[in-house]
Design a protein around this motif. Structure first.
Motif, PDB file in Angstrom:
ATOM      1  N   GLN A 204      29.822  -6.528 -40.774  1.00  0.00           N
ATOM      2  CA  GLN A 204      28.586  -6.150 -41.444  1.00  0.00           C
ATOM      3  C   GLN A 204      27.808  -7.372 -41.912  1.00  0.00           C
ATOM      4  N   LEU A 205      28.530  -8.384 -42.392  1.00  0.00           N
ATOM      5  CA  LEU A 205      27.871  -9.580 -42.910  1.00  0.00           C
ATOM      6  C   LEU A 205      27.394 -10.519 -41.807  1.00  0.00           C
ATOM      7  N   THR A 206      28.016 -10.443 -40.633  1.00  0.00           N
ATOM      8  CA  THR A 206      27.618 -11.339 -39.541  1.00  0.00           C
ATOM      9  C   THR A 206      26.563 -10.734 -38.622  1.00  0.00           C
ATOM     10  N   CYS A 207      26.305  -9.427 -38.766  1.00  0.00           N
ATOM     11  CA  CYS A 207      25.282  -8.769 -37.949  1.00  0.00           C
ATOM     12  C   CYS A 207      23.929  -8.890 -38.652  1.00  0.00           C
ATOM     13  N   GLN A 208      22.981  -9.562 -38.020  1.00  0.00           N
ATOM     14  CA  GLN A 208      21.678  -9.813 -38.635  1.00  0.00           C
ATOM     15  C   GLN A 208      20.634  -8.801 -38.150  1.00  0.00           C
ATOM     16  N   LYS A 209      20.028  -8.124 -39.109  1.00  0.00           N
ATOM     17  CA  LYS A 209      19.032  -7.109 -38.766  1.00  0.00           C
ATOM     18  C   LYS A 209      17.815  -7.723 -38.076  1.00  0.00           C
ATOM     19  N   SER A 210      17.598  -9.008 -38.294  1.00  0.00           N
ATOM     20  CA  SER A 210      16.460  -9.690 -37.658  1.00  0.00           C
ATOM     21  C   SER A 210      16.583  -9.700 -36.135  1.00  0.00           C
ATOM     22  N   ALA A 225      23.657 -10.228 -24.737  1.00  0.00           N
ATOM     23  CA  ALA A 225      24.712 -10.003 -25.733  1.00  0.00           C
ATOM     24  C   ALA A 225      24.402 -10.658 -27.071  1.00  0.00           C
ATOM     25  N   ARG A 226      23.678 -11.776 -27.049  1.00  0.00           N
ATOM     26  CA  ARG A 226      23.415 -12.477 -28.310  1.00  0.00           C
ATOM     27  C   ARG A 226      22.480 -11.705 -29.239  1.00  0.00           C
ATOM     28  N   TYR A 227      21.807 -10.667 -28.708  1.00  0.00           N
ATOM     29  CA  TYR A 227      20.925  -9.860 -29.547  1.00  0.00           C
ATOM     30  C   TYR A 227      21.567  -8.525 -29.931  1.00  0.00           C
ATOM     31  N   LEU A 228      22.863  -8.402 -29.673  1.00  0.00           N
ATOM     32  CA  LEU A 228      23.611  -7.205 -30.041  1.00  0.00           C
ATOM     33  C   LEU A 228      24.690  -7.587 -31.043  1.00  0.00           C
ATOM     34  N   CYS A 229      25.196  -6.593 -31.791  1.00  0.00           N
ATOM     35  CA  CYS A 229      26.251  -6.854 -32.765  1.00  0.00           C
ATOM     36  C   CYS A 229      27.544  -6.164 -32.327  1.00  0.00           C
ATOM     37  N   PRO A 230      28.677  -6.838 -32.478  1.00  0.00           N
ATOM     38  CA  PRO A 230      29.956  -6.247 -32.073  1.00  0.00           C
ATOM     39  C   PRO A 230      30.388  -5.135 -33.031  1.00  0.00           C
ATOM     40  N   LEU A 231      31.101  -4.167 -32.503  1.00  0.00           N
ATOM     41  CA  LEU A 231      31.655  -3.071 -33.291  1.00  0.00           C
ATOM     42  C   LEU A 231      33.135  -3.356 -33.556  1.00  0.00           C
ATOM     43  N   GLN A 237      29.449  -2.888 -28.406  1.00  0.00           N
ATOM     44  CA  GLN A 237      28.303  -3.471 -29.107  1.00  0.00           C
ATOM     45  C   GLN A 237      27.194  -2.436 -29.293  1.00  0.00           C
ATOM     46  N   LEU A 238      26.362  -2.684 -30.302  1.00  0.00           N
ATOM     47  CA  LEU A 238      25.144  -1.899 -30.519  1.00  0.00           C
ATOM     48  C   LEU A 238      24.040  -2.842 -30.971  1.00  0.00           C
ATOM     49  N   ARG A 239      22.816  -2.359 -30.903  1.00  0.00           N
ATOM     50  CA  ARG A 239      21.704  -3.122 -31.470  1.00  0.00           C
ATOM     51  C   ARG A 239      21.951  -3.257 -32.974  1.00  0.00           C
ATOM     52  N   ALA A 240      21.439  -4.295 -33.595  1.00  0.00           N
ATOM     53  CA  ALA A 240      21.792  -4.638 -34.967  1.00  0.00           C
ATOM     54  C   ALA A 240      21.611  -3.495 -35.969  1.00  0.00           C
ATOM     55  N   ASP A 241      20.462  -2.793 -35.927  1.00  0.00           N
ATOM     56  CA  ASP A 241      20.230  -1.739 -36.921  1.00  0.00           C
ATOM     57  C   ASP A 241      21.210  -0.582 -36.729  1.00  0.00           C
ATOM     58  N   HIS A 289      16.560   4.775 -18.870  1.00  0.00           N
ATOM     59  CA  HIS A 289      16.096   5.732 -19.880  1.00  0.00           C
ATOM     60  C   HIS A 289      17.213   6.184 -20.820  1.00  0.00           C
ATOM     61  N   SER A 290      18.391   5.629 -20.680  1.00  0.00           N
ATOM     62  CA  SER A 290      19.517   6.029 -21.519  1.00  0.00           C
ATOM     63  C   SER A 290      19.439   5.368 -22.894  1.00  0.00           C
ATOM     64  N   ASN A 291      19.815   6.119 -23.925  1.00  0.00           N
ATOM     65  CA  ASN A 291      19.870   5.538 -25.267  1.00  0.00           C
ATOM     66  C   ASN A 291      21.005   4.525 -25.378  1.00  0.00           C
ATOM     67  N   HIS A 292      21.991   4.664 -24.511  1.00  0.00           N
ATOM     68  CA  HIS A 292      23.036   3.636 -24.458  1.00  0.00           C
ATOM     69  C   HIS A 292      22.423   2.302 -24.050  1.00  0.00           C
ATOM     70  N   GLY A 293      21.420   2.347 -23.177  1.00  0.00           N
ATOM     71  CA  GLY A 293      20.767   1.123 -22.710  1.00  0.00           C
ATOM     72  C   GLY A 293      19.934   0.438 -23.769  1.00  0.00           C
ATOM     73  N   TRP A 294      19.575   1.199 -24.830  1.00  0.00           N
ATOM     74  CA  TRP A 294      18.851   0.602 -25.960  1.00  0.00           C
ATOM     75  C   TRP A 294      19.819   0.106 -27.031  1.00  0.00           C
ATOM     76  N   GLY A 295      21.097   0.407 -26.851  1.00  0.00           N
ATOM     77  CA  GLY A 295      22.092  -0.003 -27.840  1.00  0.00           C
ATOM     78  C   GLY A 295      22.054   0.845 -29.095  1.00  0.00           C
ATOM     79  N   THR A 296      21.695   2.149 -28.939  1.00  0.00           N
ATOM     80  CA  THR A 296      21.563   3.021 -30.107  1.00  0.00           C
ATOM     81  C   THR A 296      22.397   4.303 -29.974  1.00  0.00           C
ATOM     82  N   ALA A 297      23.363   4.321 -29.070  1.00  0.00           N
ATOM     83  CA  ALA A 297      24.193   5.515 -28.874  1.00  0.00           C
ATOM     84  C   ALA A 297      25.644   5.112 -28.660  1.00  0.00           C
ATOM     85  N   VAL A 298      26.561   6.005 -29.070  1.00  0.00           N
ATOM     86  CA  VAL A 298      27.987   5.770 -28.878  1.00  0.00           C
ATOM     87  C   VAL A 298      28.642   7.025 -28.307  1.00  0.00           C
TER      88      VAL A 298
END
Length: 352
Positions: A204-210, A225-231, A237-241, A289-298
């Motif tokens: 949580q502390l290493t994932c930057q919302k920016s 990968a550098r613009y995604l945060c690890p789970l 991985q998912l997008r930071a938010d 068009h997948s939400n997985h491709g936006w990094g917002t689905a699991v």
């Protein structure tokens, strides 16, 4: 009643104990047992040091250009100085001959020789020759004087440039060295503090919302990968938010069930979406068009994949508190109880 010696010994021991207690109380929280807040503070300091180093590097590059220009000017000045010295060397012999002639025969070519000639024609010719010679001598002397002054000025300018350049270069190196040392020290402290935290808090502390703004610049499934945060589960991985929301959901899930959430999928690269779409036509979103491709689905496992299970029911009741939801389409078309999405980005009718 204790002796004077015993009383002194007790007093000394008491002082040492108090000193040790005071030292323990004053020890940095991040160095001993870091809290999330202390690590956040340390991270802000490290980020600030990193930004200062970045700004200083840019300033250093600009000043380096100025220094290079100054060095070029110094080279040009030294070249001019060399030219002036060469010209002085050329006229040094004629000047010496002129000085020697004037010393040995001060009147040989002067007024007495002109007056001593009784022939007016010859006297006029001698006067003309004397004028030309005098002018040539004066020009030679003037040129020598001018070159000497130019040489002195160039030498002074070269010395000043050398001195200023040396001082500026030393100053630049000192400033950059201090900034690098500070950034390195804070980064090392931050790394050590992060290692002492539990994995979920550390993520949580290493994932930057920016990172979200940068991630949105890339096409679906092509986010670096550098613009995604690890789970918490390695390789996911998912997008930071969405990742920051998932950390909180995972912490609540673990508090309730005693285990981390299980994932079978998260961010999905475009090539993977194309493979799934080819294998399951009509059961997966069109590539791009997948939400997985936006990094917002699991896609979840561990019981969640079974509708009506305790895990599924808990998520259905609590997920929206942590900004995740189960889309309406996933109940029937196709039926995917394992598929959950980040609410702030997706809509109930979005596709897998």
């Amino acid at each position: 009643m204790p002796s004077t010696r015993s009383a002194a010994l007790i007093a000394a021991i008491t002082a040492v104990v108090l000193l040790l207690t005071s030292s323990a109380e004053n020890e940095s929280p991040a160095a001993a047992s870091p809290s999330a807040d202390s690590v956040k503070t340390l991270r802000k300091q490290a980020d600030k040091a990193k930004n200062e180093l970045s700004q200083a590097t840019k300033a250093w590059e600009a000043r380096k250009k100025q220094l290079t220009a100054s060095e070029d000017k110094l080279k040009s000045t030294l070249a001019d100085l060399g030219t002036a010295n060469a010209e002085l060397t050329k006229i040094r012999e004629p000047l010496a001959q002129l000085a020697a002639s004037a010393y040995k025969e001060p009147g040989a070519m002067g007024i007495p020789a002109l007056i001593g000639d009784s022939d007016p024609g010859r006297a006029l010719a001698a006067a003309t020759d004397l004028t030309m010679l005098t002018n040539d001598q004066k020009a030679l002397i003037d040129r020598a004087d001018r070159l000497q002054r130019q040489r002195e000025q160039l030498a002074a300018s070269a010395q000043e440039l050398q001195s200023n350049n040396a001082v500026e270069e030393a100053k630049l190196k000192q400033e950059m060295s201090a900034l690098k040392e500070r950034a390195s020290r804070l980064t090392a402290q931050l790394t050590a503090a992060l290692k002492k935290l539990d994995p979920n808090t550390r993520l949580q502390l290493t994932c930057q919302k920016s990172l979200v703004t940068e991630a949105r610049k890339f096409p679906n499934g092509l986010i670096p990968a550098r613009y995604l945060c690890p789970l918490p589960q390695p390789g996911r991985q998912l997008r930071a938010d969405a990742a920051l929301a998932f950390y909180k959901l995972n912490a609540a899930y673990k508090a309730h069930f005693g285990v981390q959430m299980c994932l079978t999928d998260s961010y999905r690269p475009l090539a993977e979406q194309q493979r799934i779409y080819a294998d399951r036509p009509g059961m997966a979103a069109v590539p791009g068009h997948s939400n997985h491709g936006w990094g917002t689905a699991v896609d979840l496992c561990g019981g969640v994949q079974s509708q009506g299970s305790a895990q599924f029911n808990w998520l259905q009741a609590n997920s929206k508190r942590y900004e995740f939801f189960h889309p309406a389409w996933a109940y029937s078309s196709p039926f995917e109880p394992w598929h959950w999405e980040y609410t702030k980005e997706n809509t109930p009718d979005a596709s897998d």
